[in-house]
Design a protein around this motif. Structure first.
Motif, PDB file in Angstrom:
ATOM      1  N   PHE A  72      24.557  36.671  38.737  1.00 57.88           N
ATOM      2  CA  PHE A  72      23.815  36.827  37.484  1.00 57.88           C
ATOM      3  C   PHE A  72      24.684  37.059  36.253  1.00 57.88           C
ATOM      4  CE2 PHE A  72      20.695  38.184  40.756  1.00 57.88           C
ATOM      5  CZ  PHE A  72      19.763  37.187  40.535  1.00 57.88           C
ATOM      6  N   PHE A  73      26.005  36.980  36.392  1.00 63.73           N
ATOM      7  CA  PHE A  73      26.866  37.200  35.232  1.00 63.73           C
ATOM      8  C   PHE A  73      26.603  36.175  34.125  1.00 63.73           C
ATOM      9  CE2 PHE A  73      30.344  40.316  36.239  1.00 63.73           C
ATOM     10  CZ  PHE A  73      30.370  40.883  34.973  1.00 63.73           C
ATOM     11  N   ALA A  74      26.506  34.904  34.495  1.00 59.56           N
ATOM     12  CA  ALA A  74      26.278  33.868  33.491  1.00 59.56           C
ATOM     13  C   ALA A  74      24.939  34.083  32.788  1.00 59.56           C
ATOM     14  CB  ALA A  74      26.330  32.493  34.135  1.00 59.56           C
ATOM     15  N   LEU A  75      23.925  34.478  33.541  1.00 58.73           N
ATOM     16  CA  LEU A  75      22.620  34.764  32.951  1.00 58.73           C
ATOM     17  C   LEU A  75      22.724  35.934  31.983  1.00 58.73           C
ATOM     18  CD1 LEU A  75      19.548  34.415  32.765  1.00 58.73           C
ATOM     19  CD2 LEU A  75      19.346  35.928  34.757  1.00 58.73           C
ATOM     20  N   GLY A  76      23.448  36.983  32.362  1.00 58.90           N
ATOM     21  CA  GLY A  76      23.600  38.133  31.476  1.00 58.90           C
ATOM     22  C   GLY A  76      24.263  37.754  30.173  1.00 58.90           C
ATOM     23  N   GLY A  77      25.287  36.904  30.243  1.00 59.22           N
ATOM     24  CA  GLY A  77      25.948  36.473  29.019  1.00 59.22           C
ATOM     25  C   GLY A  77      25.030  35.670  28.121  1.00 59.22           C
ATOM     26  N   ARG A  78      24.228  34.785  28.686  1.00 58.69           N
ATOM     27  CA  ARG A  78      23.313  33.971  27.883  1.00 58.69           C
ATOM     28  C   ARG A  78      22.207  34.824  27.272  1.00 58.69           C
ATOM     29  NH1 ARG A  78      23.015  30.241  24.305  1.00 58.69           N
ATOM     30  NH2 ARG A  78      21.270  28.774  24.525  1.00 58.69           N
ATOM     31  N   LEU A  79      21.683  35.782  28.030  1.00 60.15           N
ATOM     32  CA  LEU A  79      20.653  36.661  27.485  1.00 60.15           C
ATOM     33  C   LEU A  79      21.184  37.481  26.313  1.00 60.15           C
ATOM     34  CD1 LEU A  79      18.850  37.971  30.708  1.00 60.15           C
ATOM     35  CD2 LEU A  79      17.963  36.346  29.007  1.00 60.15           C
ATOM     36  N   ALA A  80      22.471  37.849  26.375  1.00 56.19           N
ATOM     37  CA  ALA A  80      23.064  38.590  25.254  1.00 56.19           C
ATOM     38  C   ALA A  80      23.033  37.749  23.989  1.00 56.19           C
ATOM     39  CB  ALA A  80      24.500  38.988  25.592  1.00 56.19           C
ATOM     40  N   ASP A  81      23.212  36.437  24.109  1.00 51.81           N
ATOM     41  CA  ASP A  81      23.146  35.561  22.945  1.00 51.81           C
ATOM     42  C   ASP A  81      21.715  35.364  22.452  1.00 51.81           C
ATOM     43  OD1 ASP A  81      25.894  35.094  22.748  1.00 51.81           O
ATOM     44  OD2 ASP A  81      25.810  33.495  24.227  1.00 51.81           O
ATOM     45  N   LEU A  82      20.773  35.212  23.378  1.00 52.60           N
ATOM     46  CA  LEU A  82      19.398  34.909  23.000  1.00 52.60           C
ATOM     47  C   LEU A  82      18.649  36.142  22.489  1.00 52.60           C
ATOM     48  CD1 LEU A  82      18.304  32.493  25.884  1.00 52.60           C
ATOM     49  CD2 LEU A  82      19.204  31.924  23.617  1.00 52.60           C
ATOM     50  N   LEU A  83      18.846  37.286  23.122  1.00 55.97           N
ATOM     51  CA  LEU A  83      18.088  38.486  22.784  1.00 55.97           C
ATOM     52  C   LEU A  83      18.857  39.457  21.907  1.00 55.97           C
ATOM     53  CD1 LEU A  83      16.512  39.218  26.299  1.00 55.97           C
ATOM     54  CD2 LEU A  83      15.589  37.825  24.435  1.00 55.97           C
ATOM     55  N   GLY A  84      20.168  39.282  21.828  1.00 54.86           N
ATOM     56  CA  GLY A  84      21.009  40.217  21.096  1.00 54.86           C
ATOM     57  C   GLY A  84      21.744  41.121  22.059  1.00 54.86           C
TER      58      GLY A  84
END
Length: 540
Positions: A72-84
């Motif tokens: 889930f690391f890649a997902l966590g990084g993308r969520l940081a961009d989308l949600l802040g």
């Protein structure tokens, strides 16, 4: 807090105090995940004894955390961009600390194993959300000219905290092993308070989440990492091992094909067109082949060959982190002035020399004589990790710091899994051969010696039950009488592992030579490069 354009066109940075508080907040938050990588291993015997778990069951408890982290690391990084990134840091911290409390509250009985596996997995999910978002916050609040030193401090301090895990675990386990999970609560509270005080603003993106891509990379990473993790237990000749590894890699290939065709991918693979980013990723991969496995192999070596206690083994690892902490700060200064290429080259050479010299000293069976080489090996890694990670993040497409951090951390965790599997297999094989020769020279029949040697090697590396080696049988007595030589056998086997780590850093040096040098990636990191940069920002 993100920089923004003022009325006159000049950039206005965040308030000075917010930078220091934000950095402290992120280090507190991430420290939980670093300490947790090593603290659980110390409490394993107590957990197994109280809950009645099997050795294989406990192995799944450890693997559940690492699998979720990798998946889930890649997902966590993308969520940081989308949600802040601030929102995701808070969410990841809450998921991690709630899971930690529930791990500490595991009830005894048949449901204990399932309980621990589930909440260790959600711990890994929390860490996967937390780390890339925390690093994105640090990148966002510091201007380019100060970013190298800030990230060097971030990586240096949080990396050194890994050594605290065994020390803290030994002390807390003396009270109750459940405290190794509960200790995350006060750390999380401090992290959340500091995050609020830092007044970090968020920039959100109005883009859809690539759910299909998230599923593909989770399955691919999880499957292949599982295969590497279980290779020592299932065997490299097991069909199941290769189904997981090859199947996982095949799914990752499908993930890459899909990401190139989708409008809003989970990972923009165009970042790999940057030659410097590819070099950074390769250097990180080969350095992490050595760094994370070092925790396990050096600790076990100290306890088996040097007859050290768990706490003494933790102190043994502090030599590594002394060199790591000093070099990471020095490397940060070099990065700010000259870019990542020089410090990565220096780090690979210093680390390779350090590991090679350390390997030569392992058979002296003296902790005191080894500290200069342990510190040198740690210094090599310290020169590499912060600058390579920072340079990779600075080359983010459209300032997608969370996304690129997710990529680099996925590379690092994948390398760690591969290193543990390959070096673990090498260690078990060499230990078995050495102990077999020792037992045969002591008069044990060939077939019996081979079986006993295999049991000894598996018991030492923690992958088997050692009941066959206890009791009053002739085999058990011979093994006990041969323990002084077996300690030397294990030290000699570890030499192969440490030489392998030196070779990994040597390959890393060749990859560092491919880096174009300069700091052009830093300059364009804050300059949006495509139309998506004009998506509306939502600050809070």
């Amino acid at each position: 807090m993100y920089t923004k354009q003022g009325a006159g066109g000049a950039r206005e940075g965040p308030r000075g105090p917010s930078q220091s508080v934000a950095l402290a907040a992120m280090m507190f938050a991430v420290s939980m995940t670093f300490i947790d990588q090593t603290i659980v291993s110390i409490a394993t015997p107590d957990i197994v004894r109280e809950l009645g778990l099997s050795a294989s069951g406990m192995q799944w408890v450890v693997n559940a955390y690492l699998l979720a982290l990798a998946a889930f690391f890649a997902l966590g990084g993308r969520l940081a961009d989308l949600l802040g990134p601030r929102r995701v840091v808070v969410a990841g911290t809450l998921v991690f600390v709630v899971s930690s409390v529930l791990c500490g509250c595991v009830p005894a009985g048949d449901f204990a194993l399932t309980w621990l596996i589930v909440f260790r997995a959600t711990q890994g999910l929390g860490a996967a959300l937390l780390f890339p978002a925390a690093l994105a916050v640090v990148v966002a609040v510091f201007p380019v000219e100060r970013r190298g030193r800030a990230l060097a401090l971030f990586f240096g301090v949080t990396g050194a905290l890994t050594a605290i895990g065994p020390l803290l675990g030994g002390w807390l386990t003396g009270w109750t092993w459940r405290a190794i999970f509960w200790v995350n609560v006060p750390v999380a509270v401090v992290a959340l308070i500091l995050t609020a005080l830092a007044h970090v603003s968020d920039r959100r993106r109005d883009e859809p989440l690539d759910v299909r891509g998230a599923v593909l990379i989770a399955v691919g990473m999880g499957g292949s990492v599982l295969g590497f993790q279980q290779a020592s237990a299932w065997g490299w000749d097991s069909v199941l091992t290769w189904v997981c590894i090859v199947g996982g890699l095949a799914v990752l290939w499908l993930f890459c094909r899909y990401e190139l065709r989708t409008a809003h991918p989970l990972v923009r693979l165009a970042v790999f067109r940057d030659r410097a980013f590819v070099a950074d990723g390769l250097v990180l991969f080969f350095s992490m082949l050595a760094f994370v496995p070092l925790f396990f192999f050096a600790s076990v070596y100290a306890q088996v060959s040097l007859s050290a206690s768990p706490n003494q083994a933790a102190l043994y690892l502090l030599y590594v982190f002394a060199g790591f902490a000093l070099a990471s700060q020095w490397g940060g200064r070099i990065l700010d002035k000259r870019g990542a290429r020089p410090t990565m080259k220096i780090g690979c050479v210093v680390g390779a020399v350090g590991f090679a010299l350390w390997a030569g000293k392992l058979t002296d069976l003296s902790m005191h004589d080894q500290w200069p080489y342990a510190a040198l090996a740690g210094a090599g890694i310290g020169f590499i990790l912060p600058p390579a990670s920072t340079d990779a993040v600075n080359r983010a497409i459209d300032a997608s710091y969370g996304e690129v951090t997710g990529i680099t951390q996925t590379i690092r965790n994948y390398a760690a899994s591969v290193g543990l599997a390959l070096f673990g297999t090498l260690l078990t094989h060499r230990t078995t051969e050495n102990v077999d020769d020792t037992l045969r020279s002591g008069g044990m029949p060939s077939g019996t010696a081979e079986s006993a040697a295999r049991n000894v090697a598996e018991a030492i590396t923690g992958s088997a039950d050692d009941q066959q080696l206890s009791g009053g049988s002739a085999v058990a007595r011979t093994v006990r009488e041969s323990m002084p030589q077996i300690r030397m056998d294990f030290a000699e086997a570890n030499q192969w592992v440490f030489y392998g780590m030196a070779i990994a850093l040597g390959v890393g040096y060749l990859c560092a030579l491919r880096h174009p040098g300069g700091t052009s990636g830093v300059e364009r990191a804050d300059e949006p490069s495509d139309d998506r940069s004009h998506a509306p920002d939502r600050s809070s």
